[in-house]
Design a protein around this motif. Structure first.
Motif, PDB file in Angstrom:
ATOM      1  N   SER A  88       0.813  -1.221   0.000  1.00  0.00           N
ATOM      2  CA  SER A  88       0.000   0.000   0.000  1.00  0.00           C
ATOM      3  C   SER A  88       0.846   1.271   0.000  1.00  0.00           C
ATOM      4  O   SER A  88       0.318   2.370   0.142  1.00  0.00           O
ATOM      5  N   GLY A  89       2.175   1.139  -0.107  1.00  0.00           N
ATOM      6  CA  GLY A  89       3.051   2.304  -0.121  1.00  0.00           C
ATOM      7  C   GLY A  89       3.309   2.893   1.251  1.00  0.00           C
ATOM      8  O   GLY A  89       3.649   4.056   1.381  1.00  0.00           O
ATOM      9  N   ARG A  90       3.173   2.060   2.284  1.00  0.00           N
ATOM     10  CA  ARG A  90       3.409   2.528   3.655  1.00  0.00           C
ATOM     11  C   ARG A  90       4.758   2.036   4.159  1.00  0.00           C
ATOM     12  O   ARG A  90       5.236   0.983   3.758  1.00  0.00           O
ATOM     13  N   LEU A  91       5.333   2.818   5.055  1.00  0.00           N
ATOM     14  CA  LEU A  91       6.546   2.427   5.767  1.00  0.00           C
ATOM     15  C   LEU A  91       6.191   2.193   7.223  1.00  0.00           C
ATOM     16  O   LEU A  91       5.460   2.986   7.821  1.00  0.00           O
ATOM     17  N   SER A  92       6.723   1.141   7.793  1.00  0.00           N
ATOM     18  CA  SER A  92       6.516   0.860   9.210  1.00  0.00           C
ATOM     19  C   SER A  92       7.723   1.395   9.971  1.00  0.00           C
ATOM     20  O   SER A  92       8.839   0.895   9.829  1.00  0.00           O
ATOM     21  N   ILE A  93       7.488   2.439  10.753  1.00  0.00           N
ATOM     22  CA  ILE A  93       8.567   3.103  11.485  1.00  0.00           C
ATOM     23  C   ILE A  93       8.783   2.385  12.817  1.00  0.00           C
ATOM     24  O   ILE A  93       7.839   2.228  13.594  1.00  0.00           O
ATOM     25  N   PRO A  94      10.006   1.948  13.108  1.00  0.00           N
ATOM     26  CA  PRO A  94      10.278   1.245  14.367  1.00  0.00           C
ATOM     27  C   PRO A  94       9.886   2.082  15.589  1.00  0.00           C
ATOM     28  O   PRO A  94      10.033   3.308  15.604  1.00  0.00           O
ATOM     29  N   GLN A  95       9.400   1.386  16.606  1.00  0.00           N
ATOM     30  CA  GLN A  95       8.903   2.029  17.827  1.00  0.00           C
ATOM     31  C   GLN A  95       9.928   2.965  18.456  1.00  0.00           C
ATOM     32  O   GLN A  95       9.594   4.084  18.838  1.00  0.00           O
ATOM     33  N   SER A  96      11.173   2.532  18.572  1.00  0.00           N
ATOM     34  CA  SER A  96      12.185   3.374  19.225  1.00  0.00           C
ATOM     35  C   SER A  96      12.385   4.690  18.473  1.00  0.00           C
ATOM     36  O   SER A  96      12.571   5.744  19.093  1.00  0.00           O
ATOM     37  N   LEU A  97      12.308   4.658  17.154  1.00  0.00           N
ATOM     38  CA  LEU A  97      12.460   5.884  16.372  1.00  0.00           C
ATOM     39  C   LEU A  97      11.200   6.747  16.453  1.00  0.00           C
ATOM     40  O   LEU A  97      11.291   7.977  16.483  1.00  0.00           O
ATOM     41  N   ARG A  98      10.031   6.117  16.504  1.00  0.00           N
ATOM     42  CA  ARG A  98       8.787   6.892  16.692  1.00  0.00           C
ATOM     43  C   ARG A  98       8.830   7.627  18.024  1.00  0.00           C
ATOM     44  O   ARG A  98       8.430   8.791  18.120  1.00  0.00           O
ATOM     45  N   GLU A  99       9.324   6.965  19.056  1.00  0.00           N
ATOM     46  CA  GLU A  99       9.427   7.595  20.379  1.00  0.00           C
ATOM     47  C   GLU A  99      10.405   8.757  20.350  1.00  0.00           C
ATOM     48  O   GLU A  99      10.123   9.822  20.911  1.00  0.00           O
ATOM     49  N   TYR A 100      11.560   8.579  19.715  1.00  0.00           N
ATOM     50  CA  TYR A 100      12.543   9.654  19.628  1.00  0.00           C
ATOM     51  C   TYR A 100      11.944  10.904  18.986  1.00  0.00           C
ATOM     52  O   TYR A 100      12.161  12.022  19.451  1.00  0.00           O
ATOM     53  N   ALA A 101      11.186  10.728  17.908  1.00  0.00           N
ATOM     54  CA  ALA A 101      10.626  11.860  17.163  1.00  0.00           C
ATOM     55  C   ALA A 101       9.249  12.287  17.683  1.00  0.00           C
ATOM     56  O   ALA A 101       8.622  13.155  17.088  1.00  0.00           O
ATOM     57  N   ASN A 102       8.809  11.684  18.782  1.00  0.00           N
ATOM     58  CA  ASN A 102       7.492  12.002  19.359  1.00  0.00           C
ATOM     59  C   ASN A 102       6.373  11.857  18.328  1.00  0.00           C
ATOM     60  O   ASN A 102       5.419  12.637  18.335  1.00  0.00           O
ATOM     61  N   LEU A 103       6.487  10.887  17.437  1.00  0.00           N
ATOM     62  CA  LEU A 103       5.463  10.707  16.408  1.00  0.00           C
ATOM     63  C   LEU A 103       4.194  10.156  17.030  1.00  0.00           C
ATOM     64  O   LEU A 103       4.222   9.132  17.702  1.00  0.00           O
ATOM     65  N   SER A 104       3.114  10.880  16.801  1.00  0.00           N
ATOM     66  CA  SER A 104       1.829  10.414  17.297  1.00  0.00           C
ATOM     67  C   SER A 104       0.929  10.132  16.097  1.00  0.00           C
ATOM     68  O   SER A 104       1.199   9.238  15.321  1.00  0.00           O
ATOM     69  N   LYS A 105      -0.076  10.931  15.887  1.00  0.00           N
ATOM     70  CA  LYS A 105      -1.022  10.682  14.794  1.00  0.00           C
ATOM     71  C   LYS A 105      -0.674  11.480  13.535  1.00  0.00           C
ATOM     72  O   LYS A 105      -0.517  10.919  12.464  1.00  0.00           O
ATOM     73  N   GLU A 106      -0.574  12.793  13.685  1.00  0.00           N
ATOM     74  CA  GLU A 106      -0.325  13.669  12.532  1.00  0.00           C
ATOM     75  C   GLU A 106       1.173  13.828  12.320  1.00  0.00           C
ATOM     76  O   GLU A 106       1.905  14.081  13.266  1.00  0.00           O
ATOM     77  N   CYS A 107       1.596  13.677  11.069  1.00  0.00           N
ATOM     78  CA  CYS A 107       3.017  13.836  10.780  1.00  0.00           C
ATOM     79  C   CYS A 107       3.216  14.699   9.537  1.00  0.00           C
ATOM     80  O   CYS A 107       2.305  14.876   8.724  1.00  0.00           O
ATOM     81  N   THR A 108       4.412  15.249   9.425  1.00  0.00           N
ATOM     82  CA  THR A 108       4.802  16.068   8.281  1.00  0.00           C
ATOM     83  C   THR A 108       6.010  15.403   7.643  1.00  0.00           C
ATOM     84  O   THR A 108       6.961  15.029   8.326  1.00  0.00           O
ATOM     85  N   ILE A 109       5.955  15.256   6.335  1.00  0.00           N
ATOM     86  CA  ILE A 109       7.014  14.630   5.560  1.00  0.00           C
ATOM     87  C   ILE A 109       7.615  15.704   4.655  1.00  0.00           C
ATOM     88  O   ILE A 109       6.882  16.365   3.917  1.00  0.00           O
ATOM     89  N   LEU A 110       8.936  15.875   4.735  1.00  0.00           N
ATOM     90  CA  LEU A 110       9.618  16.908   3.960  1.00  0.00           C
ATOM     91  C   LEU A 110      10.653  16.272   3.029  1.00  0.00           C
ATOM     92  O   LEU A 110      11.512  15.516   3.492  1.00  0.00           O
ATOM     93  N   GLY A 111      10.588  16.597   1.757  1.00  0.00           N
ATOM     94  CA  GLY A 111      11.627  16.198   0.822  1.00  0.00           C
ATOM     95  C   GLY A 111      12.740  17.231   0.875  1.00  0.00           C
ATOM     96  O   GLY A 111      12.502  18.420   0.646  1.00  0.00           O
ATOM     97  N   ILE A 112      13.960  16.805   1.221  1.00  0.00           N
ATOM     98  CA  ILE A 112      15.095  17.717   1.400  1.00  0.00           C
ATOM     99  C   ILE A 112      16.187  17.361   0.380  1.00  0.00           C
ATOM    100  O   ILE A 112      17.311  17.034   0.755  1.00  0.00           O
ATOM    101  N   ALA A 113      15.843  17.387  -0.879  1.00  0.00           N
ATOM    102  CA  ALA A 113      16.759  17.144  -1.996  1.00  0.00           C
ATOM    103  C   ALA A 113      17.258  15.704  -2.066  1.00  0.00           C
ATOM    104  O   ALA A 113      16.893  14.977  -2.969  1.00  0.00           O
ATOM    105  N   LYS A 114      18.108  15.278  -1.110  1.00  0.00           N
ATOM    106  CA  LYS A 114      18.708  13.944  -1.179  1.00  0.00           C
ATOM    107  C   LYS A 114      18.219  13.004  -0.085  1.00  0.00           C
ATOM    108  O   LYS A 114      18.636  11.846  -0.028  1.00  0.00           O
ATOM    109  N   TYR A 115      17.396  13.500   0.803  1.00  0.00           N
ATOM    110  CA  TYR A 115      16.833  12.658   1.858  1.00  0.00           C
ATOM    111  C   TYR A 115      15.468  13.210   2.244  1.00  0.00           C
ATOM    112  O   TYR A 115      15.028  14.247   1.742  1.00  0.00           O
ATOM    113  N   VAL A 116      14.780  12.516   3.143  1.00  0.00           N
ATOM    114  CA  VAL A 116      13.441  12.898   3.576  1.00  0.00           C
ATOM    115  C   VAL A 116      13.450  13.036   5.091  1.00  0.00           C
ATOM    116  O   VAL A 116      14.109  12.257   5.787  1.00  0.00           O
ATOM    117  N   GLU A 117      12.736  14.037   5.595  1.00  0.00           N
ATOM    118  CA  GLU A 117      12.553  14.182   7.036  1.00  0.00           C
ATOM    119  C   GLU A 117      11.118  13.818   7.386  1.00  0.00           C
ATOM    120  O   GLU A 117      10.187  14.154   6.651  1.00  0.00           O
TER     121      GLU A 117
END
Length: 147
Positions: A88-117
């Motif tokens: 379905s074009g989804r990525l499963s983000i590991p729990q430890s990394l979700r916790e580090y970034a405080n990812l909850s429900k709403e997220c913002t995805i940024l294309g930064i030329a050579k990588y994504v935030e």
């Protein structure tokens, strides 16, 4: 790989899966990304070749005998994991990394030329507001760029 650009708002489900924008998936043109801790409480996502370039430069400039160098290496290299797009074009983000970034429900995805935030949307909004003054100062440092 094409240039990665754009700002996208999306959601993360209860299993830690985030739908990746089609435009970015098309530009990436591969099924696996490397995700790691970024700076300012976001996650960085790289293609395999960009990850190899980044971590190679980081490791070649770091001394194992320098505590500050190793702090940076441990922050970026140690938590890095491969994540694969599902059907379905989804990525499963590991729990430890979700916790580090405080990812909850709403997220913002940024294309930064050579990588994504990948940011928690509220954390990103707060970052933009709090960094406005320092952004102006930093932008002035790019005085070599002319049009």
């Amino acid at each position: 790989m094409n240039l990665l650009t754009g700002e996208y708002n999306n959601t993360i489900d209860e299993k830690g899966r985030v739908s990746f924008p089609v435009k970015l998936r098309t530009s990436i043109n591969q099924n696996v990304l490397i995700v790691t801790k970024g700076s300012e409480r976001c996650l960085w996502l790289f293609t395999s070749s960009e990850w190899e370039s980044f971590q190679s430069k980081l490791m070649s400039n770091a001394s194992m005998m320098n505590a500050k160098n190793m702090q940076v290496v441990r922050h970026f290299i140690a938590p890095a994991q491969e994540v694969e797009f599902d059907k379905s074009g989804r990525l499963s983000i590991p729990q430890s990394l979700r916790e580090y970034a405080n990812l909850s429900k709403e997220c913002t995805i940024l294309g930064i030329a050579k990588y994504v935030e990948l940011w928690d949307s509220q954390v990103y909004k707060n970052y933009i507001v709090e960094s406005e003054e320092s952004f102006r100062e930093a932008a002035e440092g790019f005085n070599n760029i002319t049009f």
